[in-house]
Design a protein around this motif. Structure first.
Motif, short mmCIF file in Angstrom:
data_model
loop_
_atom_site.label_atom_id
_atom_site.label_comp_id
_atom_site.label_asym_id
_atom_site.label_seq_id
_atom_site.Cartn_x
_atom_site.Cartn_y
_atom_site.Cartn_z
N TRP A 230 0.85 -1.30 0.17
CA TRP A 230 0.20 0.19 -0.02
C TRP A 230 0.81 1.05 -0.04
O TRP A 230 0.44 2.47 -0.01
CB TRP A 230 -0.84 -0.10 1.22
CG TRP A 230 -1.91 -1.19 1.34
CD1 TRP A 230 -1.62 -2.21 2.24
CD2 TRP A 230 -2.88 -1.46 0.58
NE1 TRP A 230 -2.86 -3.15 2.03
CE2 TRP A 230 -3.77 -2.52 0.99
CE3 TRP A 230 -3.68 -0.62 -0.45
CZ2 TRP A 230 -4.60 -3.15 0.69
CZ3 TRP A 230 -4.98 -1.29 -1.06
CH2 TRP A 230 -5.17 -2.21 -0.49
N GLY A 231 2.09 1.17 -0.09
CA GLY A 231 3.03 2.36 0.12
C GLY A 231 2.84 3.61 -0.74
O GLY A 231 2.90 4.72 -0.28
N ASP A 232 2.43 3.41 -2.14
CA ASP A 232 2.24 4.26 -3.14
C ASP A 232 0.70 4.67 -3.12
O ASP A 232 0.28 5.18 -4.16
CB ASP A 232 2.71 3.83 -4.47
CG ASP A 232 1.96 2.76 -5.06
OD1 ASP A 232 1.52 2.08 -4.38
OD2 ASP A 232 2.46 2.49 -5.99
N LYS A 233 -0.08 4.03 -2.22
CA LYS A 233 -1.68 4.60 -2.43
C LYS A 233 -1.97 5.70 -1.84
O LYS A 233 -1.55 5.99 -0.70
CB LYS A 233 -2.37 3.18 -1.51
CG LYS A 233 -3.91 3.34 -1.50
CD LYS A 233 -4.51 2.88 -2.91
CE LYS A 233 -6.06 2.88 -2.70
NZ LYS A 233 -6.60 2.54 -4.00
N ALA A 234 -3.01 6.46 -2.67
CA ALA A 234 -3.22 7.85 -1.93
C ALA A 234 -4.32 7.55 -0.79
O ALA A 234 -5.14 6.62 -1.02
CB ALA A 234 -3.71 8.72 -3.05
N LEU A 235 -4.08 8.03 0.36
CA LEU A 235 -5.05 7.76 1.51
C LEU A 235 -5.51 9.07 2.17
O LEU A 235 -4.91 10.05 1.83
CB LEU A 235 -4.01 7.27 2.68
CG LEU A 235 -3.53 5.93 1.91
CD1 LEU A 235 -2.41 5.47 3.43
CD2 LEU A 235 -4.33 4.56 1.77
N PRO A 236 -6.89 9.03 2.60
CA PRO A 236 -7.15 10.18 3.28
C PRO A 236 -6.43 10.61 4.32
O PRO A 236 -5.54 9.74 4.75
CB PRO A 236 -8.81 9.55 3.72
CG PRO A 236 -9.20 8.42 2.92
CD PRO A 236 -7.64 7.94 2.40
N ALA A 237 -6.51 11.79 4.94
CA ALA A 237 -5.67 12.32 5.73
C ALA A 237 -5.87 11.68 7.19
O ALA A 237 -4.83 11.67 8.22
CB ALA A 237 -6.08 13.77 6.03
N ASN A 238 -6.79 10.64 7.20
CA ASN A 238 -7.17 10.27 8.86
C ASN A 238 -6.87 8.91 8.76
O ASN A 238 -7.38 7.91 9.69
CB ASN A 238 -8.59 10.58 9.15
CG ASN A 238 -9.49 10.02 8.20
OD1 ASN A 238 -9.45 9.84 7.00
ND2 ASN A 238 -10.86 9.87 8.87
N VAL A 239 -6.23 8.35 7.66
CA VAL A 239 -5.89 6.90 7.41
C VAL A 239 -3.97 6.89 7.52
O VAL A 239 -3.56 7.59 6.75
CB VAL A 239 -6.25 6.34 6.21
CG1 VAL A 239 -5.75 4.99 6.33
CG2 VAL A 239 -7.80 6.36 6.09
N ARG A 240 -3.57 6.01 8.42
CA ARG A 240 -2.05 6.21 8.55
C ARG A 240 -1.97 4.33 8.11
O ARG A 240 -2.33 3.52 8.64
CB ARG A 240 -1.86 6.32 9.99
CG ARG A 240 -0.15 5.88 10.26
CD ARG A 240 0.35 6.55 11.64
NE ARG A 240 -0.20 5.96 12.50
CZ ARG A 240 0.42 5.04 13.25
NH1 ARG A 240 1.59 4.66 12.80
NH2 ARG A 240 -0.13 4.43 14.50
N HIS A 241 -0.85 4.53 7.06
CA HIS A 241 -0.31 3.32 6.55
C HIS A 241 0.67 2.68 7.55
O HIS A 241 1.67 3.42 7.70
CB HIS A 241 -0.08 3.48 5.03
CG HIS A 241 0.63 2.18 4.73
ND1 HIS A 241 1.69 1.95 3.98
CD2 HIS A 241 0.53 0.61 4.69
CE1 HIS A 241 2.02 0.75 3.63
NE2 HIS A 241 1.09 0.04 4.05
#
Length: 369
Positions: A230-241
């Motif tokens: 998931w490293g290059d996945k765009a995530l919402p600001a309230n989701v931490r990878h």
């Protein structure tokens, strides 16, 4: 006295869960069969960096044989070590040399050796076979003494029977209470909702819906995404990878958020009766599980009391909003009681043993005949 079996399994990996979601399933089955007195040898390739990302050392409840094949011939040489076993199992999804091993294990079949195909991703296998009538595996299925599956219920069983399987039985995922249990909260994993799963083609769209869109609908809540890819996945600001989460941290991951999310792969949701291993692992840690909707969930856990079910992102967000810690703990504790009573690997090993001995056993959930 029951015969103690010499069992040889060719699978992806027993010692590493790295890009290997079936690892804890194998461990639970193998450990429980060992505890029932059977000898198990597990043959696995050095592939996909799994040996470099081991989660456990070689256990005392199985012999692990790592082979370093460069091609099909090298893999087939390994089969010689399994000759003479009472039971030889070829699991699906080894990842390398699968076609060669699927055919090669059948050469070990004989009056004192049964050979089983154990499908740990039956929906994917069946979809592949339906899409390709010339797939060589079609001709092999009727030659196996038995097909076992990770799940799938009646739909999977009937599909395999139509393909000529002599017998097909689901051995569902379960809990190993020696490895998954309640622990204290870990600050690394405190959140409103956590999801753990690798990035896979038929899962990603469902993660986009059930996790990422739910997070977008819940701006005041905090979400965790664990797993590889998931490293290059765009995530919402309230989701931490978090990246890869080793199995040693799974109890803390499951116990620390207010709830954990189960997202089935598309094919498993479509077939139904395919509870992911992590449903039982999370329940073993006393976690409140929110799962996507799939047929058969009520055979394993009671919706609303032992698990929360969501049909879309809006329902995930609504569950997260309505949960307080007291309610979450109540649901998690109810799930733990249920899985300990009905869904441990000791239950699954007893079912497998009865099946192998030809004794009457309780019909698997979701199978009508």
């Amino acid at each position: 006295m029951k015969k103690k079996l010499d069992i040889a399994i060719f699978g992806s990996s027993l010692v590493s869960a790295y890009w290997n979601g079936a690892a804890t399933y194998y461990r639970g089955i193998v450990r429980s069969m060992h505890e029932r007195g059977h000898r198990v040898r597990f043959f696995e390739p050095d592939a996909f960096g799994r040996q470099q990302h081991r989660d456990i050392e070689t256990p005392d409840w199985a012999e692990v044989i790592v082979y370093y094949g460069r091609n099909d011939c090298d893999a087939l040489q390994t089969l010689k070590e399994a000759r003479g076993a009472d039971l030889v199992i070829k699991a699906s999804g080894v990842g390398v040399f699968d076609a060669a091993l699927e055919k090669g294990v059948l050469d070990l079949q004989g009056p004192s050796t049964r050979v089983i195909f154990w499908d740990v991703d039956a929906p994917a296998t069946l979809d592949r076979l339906q899409a390709n009538p010339s797939d060589p595996f079609h001709a092999l299925i009727p030659r196996y003494d038995m097909v076992l599956t990770y799940g799938g219920g009646d739909r999977v069983v009937q599909a395999y029977r139509r393909l000529g399987a002599r017998e097909c039985t689901p051995i569902y995922n379960a809990l190993d209470p020696t490895t998954h249990y309640k622990v204290g909260a870990d600050l690394r994993y405190v959140a409103d909702l956590g999801f753990l799963g690798n990035r896979l083609p038929d899962r990603e769209a469902r993660v986009d819906e059930f996790l990422l869109r739910a997070a977008t609908l819940s701006p005041g809540r905090y979400f965790l995404l664990g797993g590889s890819g998931w490293g290059d996945k765009a995530l919402p600001a309230n989701v931490r990878h978090l990246g890869h989460v080793y199995t040693a941290d799974h109890n803390a991951f499951n116990r620390s958020p207010k709830a954990v999310l189960n997202i089935s792969r598309e094919s498993m949701a479509r077939y139904g009766f395919s509870p992911a291993t992590r449903v039982f692992e999370a329940a073993g840690a006393g976690a409140c599980v929110i799962t996507d909707a799939w047929e058969g969930i009520d055979y394993f856990l009671e919706p609303g009391k032992e698990v929360l079910v969501a049909a879309n992102a809006e329902e995930v967000a609504a569950h997260v909003c309505a949960l307080d810690m007291e309610k979450a703990r109540r649901i998690g504790d109810a799930a733990l009681r249920r899985v300990l009573a009905e869904h441990t690997y000791a239950h699954r090993a007893a079912q497998l043993e009865a099946l192998l001995e030809g004794r009457d056993a309780v019909r698997p959930l979701g199978v009508t005949a």
